[in-house]
Design a protein around this motif. Structure first.
Motif, PDB file in Angstrom:
ATOM      1  N   ARG A 116       0.859  -1.337  -0.390  1.00  0.00           N
ATOM      2  CA  ARG A 116      -0.236  -0.194   0.229  1.00  0.00           C
ATOM      3  C   ARG A 116       0.987   0.792   0.176  1.00  0.00           C
ATOM      4  O   ARG A 116       0.525   1.828  -0.558  1.00  0.00           O
ATOM      5  CB  ARG A 116      -1.036   0.215   1.202  1.00  0.00           C
ATOM      6  CG  ARG A 116      -2.023  -1.428   0.534  1.00  0.00           C
ATOM      7  CD  ARG A 116      -3.101  -0.872   2.634  1.00  0.00           C
ATOM      8  NE  ARG A 116      -3.609   0.407   2.097  1.00  0.00           N
ATOM      9  CZ  ARG A 116      -4.517   0.963   1.440  1.00  0.00           C
ATOM     10  NH1 ARG A 116      -4.685  -0.263   0.766  1.00  0.00           N
ATOM     11  NH2 ARG A 116      -5.585   1.707   2.205  1.00  0.00           N
ATOM     12  N   HIS A 117       2.601   1.249   0.711  1.00  0.00           N
ATOM     13  CA  HIS A 117       2.614   2.290   0.473  1.00  0.00           C
ATOM     14  C   HIS A 117       3.686   2.438  -0.772  1.00  0.00           C
ATOM     15  O   HIS A 117       3.918   3.976  -0.491  1.00  0.00           O
ATOM     16  CB  HIS A 117       3.861   1.974   1.704  1.00  0.00           C
ATOM     17  CG  HIS A 117       4.920   3.398   1.937  1.00  0.00           C
ATOM     18  ND1 HIS A 117       5.021   4.305   2.420  1.00  0.00           N
ATOM     19  CD2 HIS A 117       6.473   2.522   1.021  1.00  0.00           C
ATOM     20  CE1 HIS A 117       6.079   5.487   2.035  1.00  0.00           C
ATOM     21  NE2 HIS A 117       7.199   4.912   1.655  1.00  0.00           N
ATOM     22  N   GLN A 120       0.049   3.779  -2.450  1.00  0.00           N
ATOM     23  CA  GLN A 120       0.618   5.639  -2.338  1.00  0.00           C
ATOM     24  C   GLN A 120       1.294   6.152  -3.171  1.00  0.00           C
ATOM     25  O   GLN A 120       1.165   7.631  -3.533  1.00  0.00           O
ATOM     26  CB  GLN A 120       0.566   5.418  -0.934  1.00  0.00           C
ATOM     27  CG  GLN A 120      -0.227   6.922  -0.765  1.00  0.00           C
ATOM     28  CD  GLN A 120      -1.489   7.244  -0.707  1.00  0.00           C
ATOM     29  OE1 GLN A 120      -2.561   6.647  -0.824  1.00  0.00           O
ATOM     30  NE2 GLN A 120      -1.767   8.162  -1.907  1.00  0.00           N
ATOM     31  N   TYR A 138      -6.865  -3.570  -2.343  1.00  0.00           N
ATOM     32  CA  TYR A 138      -5.841  -2.677  -3.028  1.00  0.00           C
ATOM     33  C   TYR A 138      -6.619  -1.813  -3.366  1.00  0.00           C
ATOM     34  O   TYR A 138      -6.421  -0.751  -4.119  1.00  0.00           O
ATOM     35  CB  TYR A 138      -5.111  -3.213  -3.089  1.00  0.00           C
ATOM     36  CG  TYR A 138      -3.625  -3.645  -2.935  1.00  0.00           C
ATOM     37  CD1 TYR A 138      -2.866  -3.281  -2.147  1.00  0.00           C
ATOM     38  CD2 TYR A 138      -4.307  -4.820  -2.435  1.00  0.00           C
ATOM     39  CE1 TYR A 138      -1.749  -4.495  -0.853  1.00  0.00           C
ATOM     40  CE2 TYR A 138      -2.769  -5.855  -1.660  1.00  0.00           C
ATOM     41  CZ  TYR A 138      -2.101  -5.597  -1.106  1.00  0.00           C
ATOM     42  OH  TYR A 138      -1.263  -6.087  -0.102  1.00  0.00           O
ATOM     43  N   ALA A 140      -9.842   0.017  -3.471  1.00  0.00           N
ATOM     44  CA  ALA A 140      -9.963   1.127  -3.459  1.00  0.00           C
ATOM     45  C   ALA A 140      -9.232   2.090  -4.000  1.00  0.00           C
ATOM     46  O   ALA A 140      -9.161   3.067  -4.369  1.00  0.00           O
ATOM     47  CB  ALA A 140     -10.715   1.291  -2.185  1.00  0.00           C
ATOM     48  N   LEU A 141      -7.122   1.960  -2.674  1.00  0.00           N
ATOM     49  CA  LEU A 141      -6.549   2.649  -3.261  1.00  0.00           C
ATOM     50  C   LEU A 141      -6.525   2.661  -4.535  1.00  0.00           C
ATOM     51  O   LEU A 141      -6.054   4.187  -5.252  1.00  0.00           O
ATOM     52  CB  LEU A 141      -5.481   2.335  -2.190  1.00  0.00           C
ATOM     53  CG  LEU A 141      -4.175   2.423  -2.421  1.00  0.00           C
ATOM     54  CD1 LEU A 141      -4.299   4.201  -2.310  1.00  0.00           C
ATOM     55  CD2 LEU A 141      -3.529   2.240  -1.730  1.00  0.00           C
ATOM     56  N   GLU A 144      -8.651   5.244  -7.128  1.00  0.00           N
ATOM     57  CA  GLU A 144      -7.869   6.108  -6.386  1.00  0.00           C
ATOM     58  C   GLU A 144      -7.151   7.249  -6.690  1.00  0.00           C
ATOM     59  O   GLU A 144      -6.648   8.435  -7.356  1.00  0.00           O
ATOM     60  CB  GLU A 144      -7.704   6.771  -4.169  1.00  0.00           C
ATOM     61  CG  GLU A 144      -7.481   7.919  -3.757  1.00  0.00           C
ATOM     62  CD  GLU A 144      -6.818   7.947  -2.754  1.00  0.00           C
ATOM     63  OE1 GLU A 144      -6.369   8.884  -2.294  1.00  0.00           O
ATOM     64  OE2 GLU A 144      -7.520   7.568  -1.747  1.00  0.00           O
ATOM     65  N   ARG A 145      -5.833   5.972  -6.556  1.00  0.00           N
ATOM     66  CA  ARG A 145      -4.748   7.026  -7.319  1.00  0.00           C
ATOM     67  C   ARG A 145      -4.739   7.285  -8.933  1.00  0.00           C
ATOM     68  O   ARG A 145      -4.044   7.594  -9.795  1.00  0.00           O
ATOM     69  CB  ARG A 145      -3.267   5.624  -7.032  1.00  0.00           C
ATOM     70  CG  ARG A 145      -3.163   5.322  -5.937  1.00  0.00           C
ATOM     71  CD  ARG A 145      -2.675   6.632  -4.539  1.00  0.00           C
ATOM     72  NE  ARG A 145      -1.746   7.336  -5.958  1.00  0.00           N
ATOM     73  CZ  ARG A 145      -0.523   8.083  -6.142  1.00  0.00           C
ATOM     74  NH1 ARG A 145       0.076   7.069  -5.007  1.00  0.00           N
ATOM     75  NH2 ARG A 145      -0.694   8.885  -6.658  1.00  0.00           N
TER      76      ARG A 145
END
Length: 252
Positions: A116-117, A120, A138, A140-141, A144-145
């Motif tokens: 995740r890091h 992000q 992962y 949703a992230l 978003e990205r």
């Protein structure tokens, strides 16, 4: 005085003599007023001319010299000092060295947090491959990205149910029963994290070493191409036992 700014003793004396005079001087006059030996005077004058502190002119077959006005000299030295300071700051700036080591990481929770890091902190692109149930953590992230302008491409092993622009789907068949879970993250074509499950425990490697990054980035596209081709020509490939076995072996 100019010695403070890195000029030689003779250069300082010659400039001060010329600056103090009301009129231009020839070399003989400069020797008289500066005290610099005659054998050195032309060499010193030429250095000052090249450094821009002294102006020269040829008149009536004689070379004359005059000093750059003190106000102009101060401006020149100030500008040069500021440029030197900037150059020093640049040279002293900490250089970022690529860490080419391969790091080992264990524990599923740690691998998930580091993945995740990486996602992000990606600035250009993300390539992500995982099984569908693991991918859920992962999704949703990644969405978003992608909305933030990052180039995201994903390969999901299993059924896809997420709203990403480029998601490739690979649905295992019964012949894939020996397939072990894995997860691959490639960010900015600069760093990878490859994780796998063995005997119920997760472990991963993480590296910025370019040979590995390139290899696993190519590995991602190999999987994408294989999944896409197989899906498009599923009946043709799966109906031929020899081809089917070859495709299974290529991927797994």
């Amino acid at each position: 005085m100019l010695e403070t700014f890195g000029f030689s003793h003779y250069e300082s004396r010659v400039y001060e003599a010329l600056a103090a005079g009301d009129t231009p001087m020839d070399a003989t006059m400069v020797v008289k007023h500066s005290g610099v030996p005659k054998a050195k005077i032309y060499e010193v004058l030429q250095r000052l001319v090249e450094k821009g502190l002294v102006l020269d002119s040829l008149s009536e077959k004689k070379k004359w010299y005059t000093a750059l006005p003190p106000s102009s000299l101060i401006d020149k030295l100030t500008t040069q000092f500021e440029q030197d300071i900037d150059a020093l700051k640049t040279s002293l700036t900490k250089k970022t060295l690529r860490d080419d080591r391969i790091w080992n990481l264990k524990a599923a929770s740690s691998i998930r947090a580091e993945s995740r890091h990486l996602i992000q902190n990606a600035t250009k692109s993300i390539r992500f491959s995982a099984w569908s149930d693991d991918f859920a953590a992962y999704a949703a992230l990644l969405e978003e990205r992608e909305r933030e302008g990052i180039d995201v491409e994903v390969l999901v092993v299993g059924r896809n149910q997420w709203k990403l622009s480029r998601v490739h789907e690979l649905v295992p068949t019964e012949e894939h029963e020996g397939l072990e879970r894995y997860q691959l993250v490639v960010v900015d074509q600069e760093e990878i994290l490859l994780a796998g499950e063995e005997n119920g425990a997760w472990q991963a490697i993480q590296t910025r070493a370019q040979p590995f990054v390139k290899f696993f980035a190519d590995f991602f596209y190999h999987d994408v191409a294989l999944a896409s081709i197989t899906q498009k020509h599923y009946d043709l490939f799966m109906g031929d036992e020899e081809v089917r076995k070859m495709l299974i072996r290529l991927r797994y």
